[in-house]
Design a protein around this motif. Structure first.
Motif, PDB file in Angstrom:
ATOM      1  N   VAL A 120       3.422  15.477   3.327  1.00 53.21           N
ATOM      2  CA  VAL A 120       3.085  14.221   2.664  1.00 53.21           C
ATOM      3  C   VAL A 120       2.271  13.367   3.623  1.00 53.21           C
ATOM      4  O   VAL A 120       2.561  13.309   4.821  1.00 53.21           O
ATOM      5  N   GLY A 121       1.257  12.712   3.072  1.00 58.51           N
ATOM      6  CA  GLY A 121       0.425  11.848   3.896  1.00 58.51           C
ATOM      7  C   GLY A 121      -0.061  10.642   3.137  1.00 58.51           C
ATOM      8  O   GLY A 121       0.109  10.540   1.918  1.00 58.51           O
TER       9      GLY A 121
ATOM     10  N   VAL B 271      -0.543  16.515  -5.205  1.00 61.67           N
ATOM     11  CA  VAL B 271      -0.286  15.420  -6.134  1.00 61.67           C
ATOM     12  C   VAL B 271      -0.677  14.128  -5.436  1.00 61.67           C
ATOM     13  O   VAL B 271      -0.285  13.887  -4.289  1.00 61.67           O
ATOM     14  N   TYR B 272      -1.476  13.316  -6.122  1.00 63.60           N
ATOM     15  CA  TYR B 272      -1.847  11.995  -5.631  1.00 63.60           C
ATOM     16  C   TYR B 272      -1.027  10.948  -6.372  1.00 63.60           C
ATOM     17  O   TYR B 272      -0.929  10.996  -7.604  1.00 63.60           O
ATOM     18  N   PHE B 273      -0.471  10.002  -5.624  1.00 61.95           N
ATOM     19  CA  PHE B 273       0.166   8.827  -6.210  1.00 61.95           C
ATOM     20  C   PHE B 273      -0.578   7.615  -5.657  1.00 61.95           C
ATOM     21  O   PHE B 273      -0.570   7.379  -4.447  1.00 61.95           O
ATOM     22  N   VAL B 274      -1.248   6.869  -6.539  1.00 63.82           N
ATOM     23  CA  VAL B 274      -2.034   5.716  -6.101  1.00 63.82           C
ATOM     24  C   VAL B 274      -1.092   4.543  -5.851  1.00 63.82           C
ATOM     25  O   VAL B 274      -0.435   4.053  -6.770  1.00 63.82           O
ATOM     26  N   VAL B 275      -1.050   4.124  -4.592  1.00 68.72           N
ATOM     27  CA  VAL B 275      -0.202   3.010  -4.174  1.00 68.72           C
ATOM     28  C   VAL B 275      -0.896   1.688  -4.471  1.00 68.72           C
ATOM     29  O   VAL B 275      -0.275   0.728  -4.915  1.00 68.72           O
TER      30      VAL B 275
ATOM     31  N   SER C  55      -0.934   5.285 -10.731  1.00 74.03           N
ATOM     32  CA  SER C  55      -1.484   6.532 -11.288  1.00 74.03           C
ATOM     33  C   SER C  55      -1.010   7.732 -10.487  1.00 74.03           C
ATOM     34  O   SER C  55      -0.869   7.661  -9.268  1.00 74.03           O
ATOM     35  N   VAL C  56      -0.769   8.836 -11.188  1.00 67.98           N
ATOM     36  CA  VAL C  56      -0.381  10.097 -10.567  1.00 67.98           C
ATOM     37  C   VAL C  56      -1.345  11.169 -11.072  1.00 67.98           C
ATOM     38  O   VAL C  56      -1.556  11.293 -12.278  1.00 67.98           O
TER      39      VAL C  56
ATOM     40  N   ARG D 149      -5.364   3.194  -1.511  1.00 67.72           N
ATOM     41  CA  ARG D 149      -4.318   3.766  -0.671  1.00 67.72           C
ATOM     42  C   ARG D 149      -3.536   4.737  -1.544  1.00 67.72           C
ATOM     43  O   ARG D 149      -2.993   4.345  -2.592  1.00 67.72           O
ATOM     44  N   VAL D 150      -3.501   6.000  -1.128  1.00 69.54           N
ATOM     45  CA  VAL D 150      -2.960   7.062  -1.954  1.00 69.54           C
ATOM     46  C   VAL D 150      -1.954   7.887  -1.154  1.00 69.54           C
ATOM     47  O   VAL D 150      -2.253   8.315  -0.036  1.00 69.54           O
ATOM     48  N   MET D 151      -0.787   8.113  -1.723  1.00 73.01           N
ATOM     49  CA  MET D 151       0.189   9.029  -1.156  1.00 73.01           C
ATOM     50  C   MET D 151      -0.193  10.422  -1.656  1.00 73.01           C
ATOM     51  O   MET D 151      -0.437  10.611  -2.852  1.00 73.01           O
ATOM     52  N   VAL D 152      -0.243  11.393  -0.732  1.00 73.74           N
ATOM     53  CA  VAL D 152      -0.668  12.748  -1.070  1.00 73.74           C
ATOM     54  C   VAL D 152       0.455  13.720  -0.717  1.00 73.74           C
ATOM     55  O   VAL D 152       0.932  13.730   0.413  1.00 73.74           O
ATOM     56  N   VAL D 153       0.878  14.524  -1.697  1.00 76.02           N
ATOM     57  CA  VAL D 153       1.889  15.540  -1.473  1.00 76.02           C
ATOM     58  C   VAL D 153       1.214  16.907  -1.611  1.00 76.02           C
ATOM     59  O   VAL D 153       0.614  17.184  -2.650  1.00 76.02           O
ATOM     60  N   PHE D 154       1.304  17.717  -0.563  1.00 76.19           N
ATOM     61  CA  PHE D 154       0.775  19.077  -0.581  1.00 76.19           C
ATOM     62  C   PHE D 154       1.929  20.065  -0.659  1.00 76.19           C
ATOM     63  O   PHE D 154       2.929  19.906   0.035  1.00 76.19           O
TER      64      PHE D 154
END
Length: 105
Positions: free
Chosen positions: A31-32, A52-56, A75-76, A95-100
Motif C-alpha cells: 500500500v502506498g 486499487v485506487y482510493f482517492v483521498v 472514488s475507488v 492524493r490517492v491510496m494505492v493497494v497492489f
C-alpha cells in the motif's frame, strides 16, 4: 496491528521528494500514497500487479484501457494488471491510496 495517519504519511512523502510513498508491504499486498498536483502529468506505466485506487482528496480524470471517468474524494477504481492507465486533467491536488496485489515489484 499497523496503523497510519494520512498527515504523517504525506509529510514523509514530501520529505522524501517523491510522488509515491510505499508505507506498507506484506506477503500478499503493498500500500502506498500517490500524489499528483493540479496540472501535473501522470508518468506511470502499466504494472504487473492488480491495483486499487482510493482517492483521498482532489479531482481528476482517469483513463484505464479505453475507459475514462471522473474521480474525486471517495472514488475507488480497480485497474487490472498490465492495463495502461493514468490520471489526467487534474484540477485539484490529487492524493490517492494505492493497494497492489501481489505487492508491487
Amino acid at each position: 496491528m499497523k496503523a497510519f495517519r494520512l498527515d504523517e504519511l504525506e509529510a514523509e512523502r514530501v520529505a522524501n521528494d517523491g510522488a509515491y510513498l510505499q508505507f506498507l508491504r506484506e506477503r500478499n499486498m503493498s500500500v502506498g500514497l500517490y500524489a499528483l498536483d493540479a496540472g501535473q502529468l501522470d508518468p506511470q506505466r502499466p504494472h504487473k500487479e492488480d491495483e486499487v485506487y482510493f482517492v483521498v482528496s482532489g479531482r481528476a480524470s482517469i483513463t484505464v484501457g479505453t475507459e475514462t471517468t471522473q474521480v474525486g474524494r471517495g472514488s475507488v477504481v480497480y485497474v487490472p494488471a498490465g492495463v495502461p492507465h493514468r490520471f489526467h486533467h487534474i484540477t485539484e491536488d490529487l492524493r490517492v491510496m494505492v493497494v497492489f496485489s501481489p505487492p508491487e515489484s
